[in-house]
Write an enzyme that holds these catalytic residues in place. Sequence first.
Site, short mmCIF file in Angstrom:
data_model
loop_
_atom_site.label_atom_id
_atom_site.label_comp_id
_atom_site.label_asym_id
_atom_site.label_seq_id
_atom_site.Cartn_x
_atom_site.Cartn_y
_atom_site.Cartn_z
N LYS C 38 0.82 -1.22 0.00
CA LYS C 38 0.00 0.00 0.00
C LYS C 38 0.85 1.26 0.00
CE LYS C 38 -1.07 0.21 4.99
NZ LYS C 38 -2.18 0.31 5.97
N SER C 44 7.82 1.48 4.28
CA SER C 44 7.31 0.50 5.25
C SER C 44 7.91 0.75 6.62
CB SER C 44 7.68 -0.91 4.80
OG SER C 44 7.27 -1.11 3.46
N THR C 46 9.31 -0.95 8.88
CA THR C 46 10.62 -1.50 9.25
C THR C 46 11.64 -0.36 9.32
OG1 THR C 46 10.08 -3.52 8.03
CG2 THR C 46 12.40 -3.16 8.56
N GLY C 51 17.32 0.16 17.11
CA GLY C 51 18.39 -0.42 17.91
C GLY C 51 19.21 -1.50 17.24
N GLY C 52 18.55 -2.45 16.58
CA GLY C 52 19.34 -3.49 15.94
C GLY C 52 18.62 -4.81 15.85
N PHE C 117 21.29 -5.58 24.65
CA PHE C 117 19.87 -5.23 24.55
C PHE C 117 19.12 -5.86 25.71
CE2 PHE C 117 16.95 -3.45 21.25
CZ PHE C 117 17.81 -2.49 20.76
N TRP C 156 -0.75 -0.25 -4.02
CA TRP C 156 -1.98 -1.02 -4.21
C TRP C 156 -2.38 -1.55 -2.84
CZ3 TRP C 156 -3.58 -3.88 -9.12
CH2 TRP C 156 -3.14 -3.18 -10.27
N GLN C 231 2.97 -5.17 23.14
CA GLN C 231 4.15 -4.66 23.83
C GLN C 231 4.15 -3.14 23.92
OE1 GLN C 231 8.40 -4.98 22.09
NE2 GLN C 231 8.38 -6.24 23.93
N HIS C 233 6.60 -0.18 24.54
CA HIS C 233 8.02 0.15 24.59
C HIS C 233 8.21 1.17 25.70
CE1 HIS C 233 12.05 1.35 23.52
NE2 HIS C 233 12.09 0.41 22.59
N LEU C 243 9.68 6.76 18.87
CA LEU C 243 10.53 5.77 19.53
C LEU C 243 11.93 6.31 19.85
CD1 LEU C 243 11.23 2.73 20.20
CD2 LEU C 243 11.87 2.50 17.82
N GLU C 246 15.91 1.27 22.53
CA GLU C 246 16.47 0.52 23.65
C GLU C 246 18.00 0.52 23.58
OE1 GLU C 246 14.15 -2.90 24.60
OE2 GLU C 246 15.92 -4.15 24.83
N ARG C 286 11.15 -5.45 28.18
CA ARG C 286 10.29 -4.28 28.00
C ARG C 286 9.02 -4.34 28.83
NH1 ARG C 286 11.08 -3.77 21.41
NH2 ARG C 286 13.20 -2.91 21.54
N HIS C 354 4.06 -0.50 20.99
CA HIS C 354 5.17 -0.66 20.07
C HIS C 354 5.00 -1.85 19.14
CE1 HIS C 354 9.22 -0.28 18.61
NE2 HIS C 354 9.63 -1.43 19.09
N TYR C 355 4.50 -2.97 19.66
CA TYR C 355 4.60 -4.20 18.88
C TYR C 355 3.51 -5.18 19.28
CZ TYR C 355 6.81 -8.26 16.69
OH TYR C 355 7.07 -9.35 15.90
N ARG C 389 8.08 -9.81 23.53
CA ARG C 389 9.19 -9.92 22.59
C ARG C 389 10.42 -9.25 23.17
NH1 ARG C 389 11.50 -6.63 18.90
NH2 ARG C 389 9.88 -5.03 18.86
N LEU C 390 11.56 -9.85 22.95
CA LEU C 390 12.80 -9.19 23.32
C LEU C 390 13.21 -8.23 22.22
CD1 LEU C 390 15.12 -11.88 24.94
CD2 LEU C 390 13.48 -10.32 26.00
#
Lengths: 253, 127, 580
Positions: C38, C44, C46, C51-52, C117, C156, C231, C233, C243, C246, C286, C354-355, C389-390
């Site tokens: 879209k 996007s 990502t 952080g990594g 982390f 799209w 999650q 953050h 954001l 971390e 988190r 966050h997630y 999630r870590l």
Amino acid sequence: MANKTSQPTIRLEILRYDPEKDSAPRYQSYEVPFQEEWVVLDAINHIKDQIDGTLTHRWSCRMGVCGSCGMMVNGVAKLGCSAFLRDYYPNPIRVEPLAHFPIIRDLVVQLDGFMAKLQSVQPWIIRKEEKPVEQGEYLQSPAQHARYKDFSMCINCLLCYAACPVTELEPHFLGPAAIALAQRYNLDSRDEGREIRQETVSSHIGIWQCTLVGECSVVCPKHVDPAGAIQQAKLASTMDWYKELLWPWGGKR
Amino acid sequence: MKPYVRPISAGWWLHRMPYLRFMLREFSAVFIAAYVIIFLVMILRISQGQAAYEAFRADLQSPLAILFHVVALLFALLHTISWFQLTPKAMAVWKGEERVPPAMLIIPNYVAWVVLSGVVAWIVLGG
Amino acid sequence: MEIHEHDVVIVGGGGAGLRAAIELGEAHPHLRVAVVSKVYPMRSHTVAAEGGSAAVIKPNDSLDHHAYDTVSGSDWLGDQDAIEAFVKEAPGEMIRMDHWGCPWSREPDGHVAVRPFGGMTIERTWYAADKSGFHMLHTLFQTALKFQATKWYHEWFATKLLVDEGRCQGITAIELLTGQVHAILAKAVILCTGGMGRLYPYTTNGAIKTADGMALSYRAGVALKDMEFVQYHPTGLPGSGILITEGARGDGGILVNKDGYRYLQDYGLGPPDPWPRLRAMELGPRDRLSQAFVHEDAKGRTIQTPFGTAVHLDLRHLGEAKINKKLPFVRELAKNYAGIDPVHDPIPVRPVVHYAMGGIDTDIHGATTVPGLFAAGECACISLNGANRLGSNSLTELLVFGRRAAAAAARFATEHPKLAKELLKKQAADEEGRIAAQFIRKQGGKERIATLRREMNLVMEESTGIYRDGKTLEPALPKIAALKERFRNVTLDDRTAPFNTELISAIELEFMLEVAEAAIHSAFQRKESRGSHQRTDFPKRDDQTFLKHSMAYRTDGAPRIGYKDVVITRWPPAERVYGK
């Protein structure tokens, strides 16, 4: 308590274009609340949500990294999420779609041309031989990393195209961002593809179109310095030419 | 679905200072070319003998000629300074992880300029 | 209506979708592959990860360590077969990223550098300064461009999965440029549409994170798994939710309350020194850090800001040089959006959504229960992340499971070449008719999209925030149902075809309402506390009853919640211990 009259407002004059109705774009004014922490994008979202749902723009991350919300703010190419209302208040702000791009609708411009240019400079690692994954990462010293790092920061927001008069006068010109990305890979110690990219980069649509206005680097929100990338590519190409001239049997580069 | 292509305005270069500076730089080429032609004419006149050269020199004293030379000089300076400033953009010189500061690349240009001008002045005036 | 046909269609052009596209281009060049997104892929979300990305690479580390950290981080709700596969394939994926040009930060000897982390026993987070997601996304996109045969449907918007005889065989999508609805038929479809942060008022997520793929598959009969696990953050900017990575704490940043006190030591994460110390204090997981904030806030020890209460993330002791080298984006964001230079002042931060740990129920190959439909990335629930999630596992997840889903989809597409084209075309025409009738040609209606969205945000925040309880969850059930009902009365200002973003927002809202309902019901039914799901009325973890994944199934009425066993291989449930 703040009442309606004490809430300060600011006027946005936005260039609108509806391809189904309009033969040419027109300006439309909106009065929006003035909030100290708002950016132009917040004001546009306020209009979209509360005043006029037909106003059309692109946005996503609102933190200056996705590159969606490039627009002309008082004639200067900016990210809508990084242009604060407070820097213009109390004067009205004129908002237009990114210059030099065809307008699809309102603030949305057509990017097909850029996408083709991006792909044409082959912005990926080119190697004669791939290293197997089992052998681990390529070694790259911090100094080697620093050589290309700045040129890898491009978010493809295309402010540089809107600032570069050559992209308007010569629509085929690869343009600042695409050339900077080519240079980013050329300078990467893991890459061996410069010679292949040269065919496009130093062609008639490439670096030699640049007349060094330098505005691309001025408007770049990520300090990529595409103007620098282009001049360095020119210098390297010139050196290639001299080398071939003075040492024709030395093999290509 | 037809995207709207905005027309190119003839005065686009007047809209922003950097564009104007750029156009001036481009325009400077006209004056520098004219200066080179005058210079070639001067050489021609010298070859034609003292009288021709003296007449040429007299022409140069006209206010118009002086004005032209002043303008040409200003443009030459604009051009020179732009290119000196440009050096660090075109030449990325690295010391480890750090770029050599732009000033380190610009200053030698000016030094060379002053030294060479001095040498020319010494040859012309003193030598 | 135009009909397009491909072998594999990837919906979503973020990290997972692009990794899948590269895998198909490299390993299955004979397949006709399309990416439908879209937004242009480089937009996007990502792109906003900072952080990594975690993978075992250093000699002091081991796959078992990474697996154990992930299992305990997930509060034992992660499926251990998925976790074992993940940690095993992670290093290879990250090395591939290096080979494709990702500008990983380096050690002086040229090897990739790693940073500590949260919740990790050993530092294993590869990073590209504090723009890791940005660099990974652009590297993946640029590498994907190498495969010239890939067909890109930029801008799209997928509206429906085409399912016939229980098998997914394509999608319908609106081409934004023209507003036309198209049918894109495919032998296999991979959903990589990202998360659902925009269900909430304050989130690190961009505008595009609207649960699209989750809703698409939910409507097609796939269960949404573990949707109650959201999650927060611990370090977002108040107000905007932007954001602050971390990695800032990984590199030594500390969290202090209004008195300058490192309050995390009061919540089972201490003692504070020595610092930095792994799996302790600011490098706890988190969920624990966000929960500690709520307690600290209740004690009145937080800082007042114009956008609510906050604590301070203090980086000053790192010094300007280190901040510039490792956290330049944090400095830029803090300066621009908080008016704070972290070199001189602490940054006000608070927990923000966050997630989504939950998502489309898939197996470890990314396959859903609908044949031909696959999912990877944040929209999917494999389940790698369990109840929490870590940090830095999700970027790696995009790679490992993006590739796995592509491999499985390629296999499926090869084995199932036939499509029920005529029936699919009819379905697509019906969908075109629905969109026109429901939005474009609709008469009457008075609800504005923004109003409903705002109310949904508030319901979500009230009922499924950091702490939940039956008293707020129960009334949220009819509230969200009422919002769904009111959505039928929605009206658009914009009835034109070209680039109608208001129409897209309406469909996104419809998607979000549906997923919100699944999340609230899942949270209401889980009467225990685990990871990011903390019930004040059921404060204990209850492995007896709830060591299970919640499975939300769509019905004509309220969602039906079922349960599925968690896969335990080598790490039996135990207490999560941090700070020791």
